[in-house]
Write an enzyme that holds these catalytic residues in place. Structure first.
Site, short mmCIF file in Angstrom:
data_model
loop_
_atom_site.label_atom_id
_atom_site.label_comp_id
_atom_site.label_asym_id
_atom_site.label_seq_id
_atom_site.Cartn_x
_atom_site.Cartn_y
_atom_site.Cartn_z
N ASN A 127 0.81 -1.23 0.00
CA ASN A 127 0.00 0.00 0.00
C ASN A 127 0.84 1.28 0.00
OD1 ASN A 127 0.75 -0.71 2.62
ND2 ASN A 127 -1.03 0.26 3.54
N GLU A 146 4.32 -3.74 12.79
CA GLU A 146 3.35 -2.69 12.49
C GLU A 146 2.22 -3.38 11.74
OE1 GLU A 146 1.07 -0.52 11.01
OE2 GLU A 146 2.54 0.33 9.62
N CYS A 200 -3.17 1.88 6.69
CA CYS A 200 -3.38 1.27 8.02
C CYS A 200 -3.83 2.30 9.05
CB CYS A 200 -2.13 0.54 8.48
SG CYS A 200 -0.66 1.57 8.48
N GLU A 202 8.31 3.03 14.54
CA GLU A 202 9.19 3.41 13.43
C GLU A 202 9.10 4.92 13.33
OE1 GLU A 202 7.26 0.60 10.41
OE2 GLU A 202 9.40 0.23 10.23
P1 NAD Z 1 -1.64 -10.49 3.53
O1 NAD Z 1 -1.70 -10.69 4.98
O2 NAD Z 1 -1.67 -11.69 2.64
O3 NAD Z 1 -0.33 -9.67 3.13
C1 NAD Z 1 0.03 -8.45 3.74
C2 NAD Z 1 1.50 -8.24 3.41
O4 NAD Z 1 2.24 -9.24 4.09
C3 NAD Z 1 1.81 -8.43 1.92
O5 NAD Z 1 2.77 -7.49 1.54
C4 NAD Z 1 2.39 -9.84 1.82
O6 NAD Z 1 3.36 -9.95 0.79
C5 NAD Z 1 3.03 -10.02 3.17
N1 NAD Z 1 3.00 -11.39 3.64
C6 NAD Z 1 1.98 -12.26 3.59
N2 NAD Z 1 2.33 -13.44 4.13
C7 NAD Z 1 3.61 -13.31 4.53
C8 NAD Z 1 4.54 -14.16 5.16
N3 NAD Z 1 4.21 -15.40 5.56
N4 NAD Z 1 5.78 -13.69 5.40
C9 NAD Z 1 6.12 -12.43 5.06
N5 NAD Z 1 5.29 -11.58 4.47
C10 NAD Z 1 4.04 -12.01 4.20
O7 NAD Z 1 -2.78 -9.54 3.17
P2 NAD Z 1 -3.23 -8.83 1.84
O8 NAD Z 1 -4.32 -9.59 1.17
O9 NAD Z 1 -2.08 -8.42 0.98
O10 NAD Z 1 -3.86 -7.58 2.54
C11 NAD Z 1 -4.95 -7.86 3.41
C12 NAD Z 1 -4.82 -7.24 4.75
O11 NAD Z 1 -3.49 -6.98 5.14
C13 NAD Z 1 -5.48 -5.91 4.79
O12 NAD Z 1 -6.85 -6.08 5.05
C14 NAD Z 1 -4.80 -5.20 5.89
O13 NAD Z 1 -5.46 -5.50 7.10
C15 NAD Z 1 -3.45 -5.82 5.95
N6 NAD Z 1 -2.41 -4.92 5.46
C16 NAD Z 1 -1.91 -4.04 6.35
C17 NAD Z 1 -0.94 -3.15 5.92
C18 NAD Z 1 -0.36 -2.16 6.90
O14 NAD Z 1 0.14 -1.15 6.46
N7 NAD Z 1 -0.36 -2.42 8.19
C19 NAD Z 1 -0.51 -3.17 4.62
C20 NAD Z 1 -1.04 -4.11 3.73
C21 NAD Z 1 -2.00 -4.99 4.17
#
Ligand code: NAD
Length: 471
Positions: A145, A244, A278, A452
């Site tokens: 994002n 985070e 977020c 951070e």
């Molecule tokens: P997701 O949980 O699949 O992935 C979120 C991020 O984590 C992605 O960049 C992904 O590449 C990474 N990721 C996933 N599994 C991982 C693992 N085992 N090891 C290391 N990295 C891993 O979710 P998504 O479908 O991409 O997004 C859905 C939800 O994730 C959103 O609803 C939101 O709640 C959350 N999200 C939060 C932030 C934030 O800034 N805190 C950013 C992106 C997504």
């Protein structure tokens, strides 16, 4: 990828597609790291740590400042890459690049002020010193994002503290992080200090978490994944973590607030980056006396948002980052309707190519609706009324998340109660400006731990050594 100072297409030839979310079209193919590539990255980071951690702070910081300068010179190119792979409007992308540059500059400057302390000793001819040392090689994971801002926080924080880094940016948005890495390389960063890898996220994180050389994990992403990584970090060597994770920021609008100003800021926050932020304002609690006015103005402002490609100058909101987010929006809206909610505007996928969802306002939701309990991470604004401040606080604190929170009020007493009692890591009162290079950024409860940014951002990469020295 960038491994041990060399650009690499991966040793096994596996790769994945990178799509433009505004069109669904292929932008390019991204190589995946093999186990051998990951091993090379870890060994390089470990090897480089010995010299980088001993490099004088002034030299380390000079390199980071040069990298920031190069990013500024290249910012138009980087902003266009960011829009093409992530979808946000160009103006937002430009703002994000400025934020990333400021983070490099802040850490470069603050990295020269990593101070220890002298404790008065109990005996003569004895010194008691507290020293700060870089933790070691860091594994960093960043989401899609904010493809510039989040990698910048982790790379600049780690490097300014004397740590080296293996980062896995999101596979959806690799180009922006690679441009940050390129600026670091061109600024003279020694080989191995920063390594950038991609792959199947769970496989890459599993490898890096098990690597004994890695001493710290920093992750930004969902709470579910963060918990898994924190558990694995504990298991494989009690590694330090900064987590985070997701938020679901409540906004409390009191009946004495400046409603016009509140609506303007709230609409901008809710629909910025198509809601995929977020710390976005994402649950709106409005005191009954001003609820009708707030809702009416909010819906009116939402109607004014033009959907389109981030590169078109008139676009107010771009697409969602991927097809998964569209499915998530459908489930939030369906669930709300089943529980008696009303759609005040939007509520559907936008016609045509790309992953567009209409800016949506939901009202009359019960607190157990999915959109009130779980981070929507999309352009959906649930707006509900409340009677007393105590009630609003209780409902705002009722979720397991505690990243950001916001309030609008002109009463000093209300502001003080809210600042004492809202369970969040960051609170904006009559402002939404909480993400600054010089201020700590992080959450409480299931939104994670560690900060951070600010001086706290450096602490995250430093360990403390106590030295008692008698002569
Ligand atoms: P997701 O949980 O699949 O992935 C979120 C991020 O984590 C992605 O960049 C992904 O590449 C990474 N990721 C996933 N599994 C991982 C693992 N085992 N090891 C290391 N990295 C891993 O979710 P998504 O479908 O991409 O997004 C859905 C939800 O994730 C959103 O609803 C939101 O709640 C959350 N999200 C939060 C932030 C934030 O800034 N805190 C950013 C992106 C997504």
């Amino acid at each position: 990828m960038l491994i041990d100072g060399e650009w690499s297409g991966g040793s096994e030839g596996t790769s994945e597609d990178v799509l433009n979310p505004a069109t669904g079209q292929l932008l390019g193919r991204l190589p995946h790291a093999s186990a051998a590539d990951l091993e090379r990255a870890v060994v390089a980071a470990d090897h480089a740590f010995a010299s980088w951690s001993r490099t004088p702070a002034i030299e380390r910081c000079g390199i980071l400042l040069r990298a920031a300068r190069l990013m500024r010179e290249r910012s138009e190119i980087i902003a266009h890459i960011l829009v093409m792979e992530q979808g946000k409007p160009l103006a937002e992308a430009r703002g994000e690049i400025v934020g990333a540059i400021e983070i490099f500059e802040w850490y470069a400057e603050e990295g020269r002020r990593i101070y220890g302390r002298v404790i008065p000793s109990r005996q003569p001819r004895t010194r008691h010193l507290v020293m700060r040392e870089a933790v070691g090689p860091v594994a960093a994971f960043t989401p899609w994002n904010f493809p510039a801002l989040t990698p910048a926080r982790k790379i600049a924080g780690a490097l300014a503290s004397g740590c080296t880094c293996v980062i896995k940016p999101a596979e959806e948005t690799p180009g922006t992080a690679l441009e940050l890495a390129r600026a670091c390389v061109d600024a003279g960063l020694p080989r191995g200090v920063l390594n950038v890898v991609f792959g199947v996220p769970a496989q890459v994180s599993d490898f890096l978490l098990r690597a004994p050389q890695i001493r710290k994990i920093t992750f930004t992403g969902s709470t579910a994944v963060g918990k898994q990584l924190a558990a694995a970090a504990a298991l494989h060597g009690a590694k330090r973590c900064t987590m985070e994770l997701g938020g679901h920021a409540p906004v409390i609008v009191a009946d004495d607030a400046d409603i016009e100003a509140a609506v303007k800021l709230c609409v901008a926050s809710r629909f910025r980056n198509a809601g995929q932020v977020c710390v976005a304002a994402s649950r709106f609690f409005v005191q009954q006396a001003v609820y009708p006015e707030f809702l009416e103005r909010f819906v009116e402002a939402t109607h004014g948002l033009k959907l389109g490609s981030g590169l078109a100058p008139t676009t107010g909101m771009g697409p969602l980052a991927n097809a998964r987010r569209l499915e998530a929006m459908t489930s939030f809206v369906d669930d709300a309707l089943q529980r008696g909610a009303r759609i005040a505007t939007g509520g559907k996928r936008h016609d045509g190519a790309g992953f567009f969802w209409q800016p949506t306002v939901l009202t009359d939701l019960p607190d157990n609706a999915l959109a009130m309990r779980v981070e929507t991470f999309g352009p959906v604004a649930p707006i509900v009324g409340f009677s007393s401040l105590d009630e609003a606080l209780q409902r705002a604190n009722a979720v397991p998340f505690g990243l950001a929170g916001y309030a609008f009020t002109t009463s000093a007493a209300t502001a003080m109660t809210l600042s004492d009692q809202l369970q969040v890591g960051m609170l904006g009162i009559n402002t939404l400006g909480i993400s600054l290079a010089e201020a700590p950024f992080g959450g409480v409860k299931e939104s994670g731990y560690g900060s951070e940014g600010g001086t706290e951002g450096l602490d995250a990469y430093l360990s403390t050594k106590f030295l008692a020295h008698t002569t």
